[in-house]
Design a protein around this motif. Sequence first.
Motif, PDB file in Angstrom:
ATOM      1  N   GLN A 151       0.812  -1.216   0.000  1.00 57.84           N
ATOM      2  CA  GLN A 151       0.000   0.000   0.000  1.00 57.84           C
ATOM      3  C   GLN A 151       0.845   1.265   0.000  1.00 57.84           C
ATOM      4  N   HIS A 152       1.858   1.315   0.839  1.00 57.57           N
ATOM      5  CA  HIS A 152       2.609   2.545   1.049  1.00 57.57           C
ATOM      6  C   HIS A 152       3.941   2.597   0.313  1.00 57.57           C
ATOM      7  N   ASN A 153       4.564   1.437   0.069  1.00 55.48           N
ATOM      8  CA  ASN A 153       5.910   1.419  -0.508  1.00 55.48           C
ATOM      9  C   ASN A 153       5.964   0.842  -1.911  1.00 55.48           C
ATOM     10  N   ASN A 154       4.826   0.371  -2.411  1.00 55.05           N
ATOM     11  CA  ASN A 154       4.760  -0.260  -3.728  1.00 55.05           C
ATOM     12  C   ASN A 154       5.836  -1.337  -3.865  1.00 55.05           C
ATOM     13  N   PHE A 179      -1.105  -0.918  -4.508  1.00 62.20           N
ATOM     14  CA  PHE A 179      -0.425   0.307  -4.113  1.00 62.20           C
ATOM     15  C   PHE A 179      -1.452   1.433  -4.061  1.00 62.20           C
ATOM     16  N   GLU A 180      -1.432   2.241  -3.007  1.00 66.32           N
ATOM     17  CA  GLU A 180      -2.405   3.317  -2.842  1.00 66.32           C
ATOM     18  C   GLU A 180      -2.084   4.558  -3.676  1.00 66.32           C
ATOM     19  N   ARG A 211      -0.032  10.397  -1.909  1.00 67.11           N
ATOM     20  CA  ARG A 211       1.152  10.907  -1.210  1.00 67.11           C
ATOM     21  C   ARG A 211       2.258   9.860  -1.153  1.00 67.11           C
ATOM     22  N   HIS A 212       1.876   8.576  -1.211  1.00 71.29           N
ATOM     23  CA  HIS A 212       2.878   7.512  -1.179  1.00 71.29           C
ATOM     24  C   HIS A 212       3.688   7.471  -2.472  1.00 71.29           C
ATOM     25  N   GLN A 213       3.082   7.842  -3.583  1.00 75.16           N
ATOM     26  CA  GLN A 213       3.809   7.859  -4.857  1.00 75.16           C
ATOM     27  C   GLN A 213       4.964   8.846  -4.805  1.00 75.16           C
ATOM     28  N   ARG A 229       6.659   9.694  -2.228  1.00 76.20           N
ATOM     29  CA  ARG A 229       7.709   9.110  -1.383  1.00 76.20           C
ATOM     30  C   ARG A 229       8.441   7.987  -2.097  1.00 76.20           C
ATOM     31  N   VAL A 230       7.707   7.139  -2.781  1.00 75.87           N
ATOM     32  CA  VAL A 230       8.321   6.047  -3.525  1.00 75.87           C
ATOM     33  C   VAL A 230       9.224   6.616  -4.625  1.00 75.87           C
TER      34      VAL A 230
END
Length: 144
Positions: free
Chosen positions: A99-102, A130-131, A134-136, A138-139
């Motif tokens: 979800q957060h780190n792909n 993957f969500e 905002r996580h994109q 960071r990834v």
Amino acid sequence: MKSSIAIGADHAGFAYKQELVAYLEKEGYQVRDFGTYTEESTDYPDFAHPVATAVESGQFDQGILVCGSGNGVAITANKHQGIRAALCWLPELAALARQHNNANVLCLPERFVSPEVALECVKVFLATEFEGGRHQRRVGKMSC
């Protein structure tokens, strides 16, 4: 359509790898087993690098690696620029890794989880998306 899975393990992860390959094939996943094929002592990079390369190149959608602690295969796989390997020992961690780190490679510690927990981690990892959002952002900052 089910995703394609590259899987590998050293001698300390051999037993779980065998169980996971059987499960994945039964569920209809395209699976390639990169070894090891016995419980004879081996070196985890010999299996982590080919799995990581197969995922990084796009030949396979995701990877699964198993060793005694999970650390050796995770560290090795993460040397590859396009790999986000996550060491997971609980299904909740597998979900968050996706979800957060792909994460695209799941690393399991055979000596520290039961076969049931390892299988549940695999199920959750493969079923979780993957969500983004905002996580994109960071990834996108992970690569050197």
